[in-house]
Write an enzyme that holds these catalytic residues in place. Structure first.
Site, PDB file in Angstrom:
ATOM      1  N   PHE A   1     -17.870 -33.443 -23.557  1.00  0.00           N
ATOM      2  CA  PHE A   1     -19.251 -33.381 -23.078  1.00  0.00           C
ATOM      3  C   PHE A   1     -19.847 -32.068 -23.583  1.00  0.00           C
ATOM      4  O   PHE A   1     -19.180 -31.024 -23.543  1.00  0.00           O
ATOM      5  CB  PHE A   1     -19.260 -33.424 -21.546  1.00  0.00           C
TER       6      PHE A   1
ATOM      7  N   ASP B   1     -10.675 -31.124 -17.666  1.00  0.00           N
ATOM      8  CA  ASP B   1     -11.923 -31.539 -17.037  1.00  0.00           C
ATOM      9  C   ASP B   1     -11.698 -32.949 -16.484  1.00  0.00           C
ATOM     10  O   ASP B   1     -11.446 -33.890 -17.244  1.00  0.00           O
ATOM     11  CB  ASP B   1     -13.045 -31.532 -18.075  1.00  0.00           C
TER      12      ASP B   1
ATOM     13  N   TYR C   1     -19.965 -35.737  -7.857  1.00  0.00           N
ATOM     14  CA  TYR C   1     -21.079 -36.672  -7.656  1.00  0.00           C
ATOM     15  C   TYR C   1     -20.877 -38.003  -8.369  1.00  0.00           C
ATOM     16  O   TYR C   1     -21.739 -38.879  -8.293  1.00  0.00           O
ATOM     17  CB  TYR C   1     -22.415 -36.049  -8.092  1.00  0.00           C
ATOM     18  N   LYS C   2     -19.748 -38.180  -9.040  1.00  0.00           N
ATOM     19  CA  LYS C   2     -19.466 -39.459  -9.697  1.00  0.00           C
ATOM     20  C   LYS C   2     -18.627 -40.326  -8.756  1.00  0.00           C
ATOM     21  O   LYS C   2     -19.128 -40.838  -7.770  1.00  0.00           O
ATOM     22  CB  LYS C   2     -18.792 -39.219 -11.042  1.00  0.00           C
TER      23      LYS C   2
ATOM     24  N   ARG D   1     -23.164 -48.211 -21.319  1.00  0.00           N
ATOM     25  CA  ARG D   1     -22.034 -47.698 -20.538  1.00  0.00           C
ATOM     26  C   ARG D   1     -22.091 -48.270 -19.126  1.00  0.00           C
ATOM     27  O   ARG D   1     -23.103 -48.165 -18.442  1.00  0.00           O
ATOM     28  CB  ARG D   1     -22.091 -46.174 -20.516  1.00  0.00           C
TER      29      ARG D   1
END
Length: 403
Positions: free
Chosen positions: A135, A204, A229-230, A378
């Site tokens: 990312f 990560d 938050y995922k 996605r």
């Protein structure tokens, strides 16, 4: 193409045998009739316990108790307490995770800390390896960390890391699951390779924590970071976390020492003395409102094992790929997500030439995924609230929009 009813009936049978099906009621999933939410790998759905908890924190703990809540409501110890709540979800014993700051800030702390650990014993270690497919923020942070520590930065494909390691390697920053494709990288073997070279591994976990077993302790990971938050459903911008393995904590030298990580935070000393344990990963005043919303959100994990979540995740993604294969015209999309279970996270990425407009049409019809530039559709599968009927409908609507 098979009749939709064939797979609809299969979805019904799979949902009937789903041991996690009751968890769906613990989330707010309001929206258009038949809406399917497959974007939990960007922002998890709202757990029903959160609004009431936040109202209590604001109205009673802050509104009535005010400053007393730092002690009487447990605000001060929240970063470690919530860290211990996350620990079992990533395979860590208590006392090794502290919650606070953003993922980006924690990547910086972990990576600089890892380089400093390496350079304590090996002054010639002046190179950082970073996942070349990472990312973007992780790459930006790694570049800054390299400049600060006098290291060279070397982007490497995760599969090529073992061959790229050497006597100069100080630290390696890798993603457990690739955010674009959903590819699951081999954390155990890559960590072992990093250690064999005398370097430190930083992982990560943003796209794996809460979706699949991680095994931080079992595999000897040195440092790790992740967002909440995922798949952990902590809410937009909810605080991230930092893992520092227990036997490294007394040597962990954070590049962001703050009063919250001082051994005597209220002593107001001019000289910095780090606290013991994971607490030295703290920096400034905790963001209490979002942190306690996260704590409430984590209650949905009561009675749930990560292994059960992983089993359903694989079943959901298998079924989605089956439905796409049956419904979507051949050649219209290309699956970028690996088919072997050992290489798959909890999302499916499909390459599609007109992915942007297609995703907008899907969302208009109540099938919410997301689009990654330039051509990737996605879909994220959160096993706690996504069912097999959701999966079948998403694939059917996708096929209709692709015709």
């Amino acid at each position: 193409m098979s009749e939709p009813t064939d797979l609809t009936q299969k979805a019904e049978k799979l949902d009937a045998g789903d041991e996690l099906a009751s968890k769906r009621a613990e989330f707010v999933l309001d929206g258009p009739e038949g809406a399917v939410y497959l974007d939990g790998n960007s922002l998890g759905a709202l757990p029903v316990a959160v609004p009431g908890r936040v109202a209590d924190v604001v109205g009673r703990q802050w509104g009535e108790m005010r400053i007393r809540s730092w002690t009487e409501s447990g605000w001060w110890t929240a970063p470690e307490r919530i860290g211990d709540r996350i620990a079992p979800l990533v395979g860590a014993a208590a006392g090794q995770i502290v919650v606070g700051d953003s993922t980006s800030v924690n990547v910086f702390k972990a990576l600089v800390g890892a380089v400093r650990l390496a350079q304590e014993t090996g002054p010639g270690r002046d190179e950082i390896l970073v996942d070349a497919t990472t990312f973007p923020t992780d790459g930006y942070i790694a570049g800054s960390a390299a400049r600060m520590t006098g290291c060279a930065l070397r982007p490497v494909e995760p599969s090529e890391v073992p061959g790229a390691l050497g006597e100069r390697t100080a630290a390696v920053l890798l993603n457990h699951v690739d955010y674009r494709t959903g590819r699951l990288h081999d954390l155990p073997s890559l960590t072992a390779a990093v250690h064999a070279a005398g370097a430190y591994a930083v992982w990560d976990l943003c796209h794996s924590a809460g979706a699949l077993p991680v095994g931080l302790d079992a595999h000897g990971v040195d440092l790790a970071v992740g967002c909440t938050y995922k798949y952990l459903n902590g809410g937009p911008g909810s605080p991230a976390y930092l893992y520092v393995r227990a036997d490294l904590q007394d040597r962990f030298d954070s590049p962001l020492p703050g009063w919250n990580s001082h051994a005597e935070p209220f002593g107001m000393r001019s000289a910095y003395t780090p606290a013991e344990g994971a607490v030295r990963g703290r920096v400034g005043t905790p963001d209490i409102l979002s942190m306690l919303a996260l704590e409430a959100a984590l209650e949905v994990w009561d009675g749930v094992t990560v292994e059960a979540v992983r089993a359903k995740s694989l079943a959901l993604t298998d079924f989605f790929l089956e439905c796409v294969g049956e419904y979507v015209t051949e050649g219209r999309v290309e699956c970028l997500t690996p088919l072997p279970h050992a290489e798959r996270g909890s999302q499916v990425a499909l390459r599609c030439a007109d992915a942007g407009p297609v995703m907008r049409r899907l969302i208009d019809r109540g099938v919410v995924g997301d689009f990654r530039h330039p051509d990737v559709l996605r879909f994220g599968f959160t096993p706690l609230y996504v069912g097999f009927a959701d999966v079948e409908r998403a694939a059917r609507v996708l096929a209709e929009e692709l015709r």
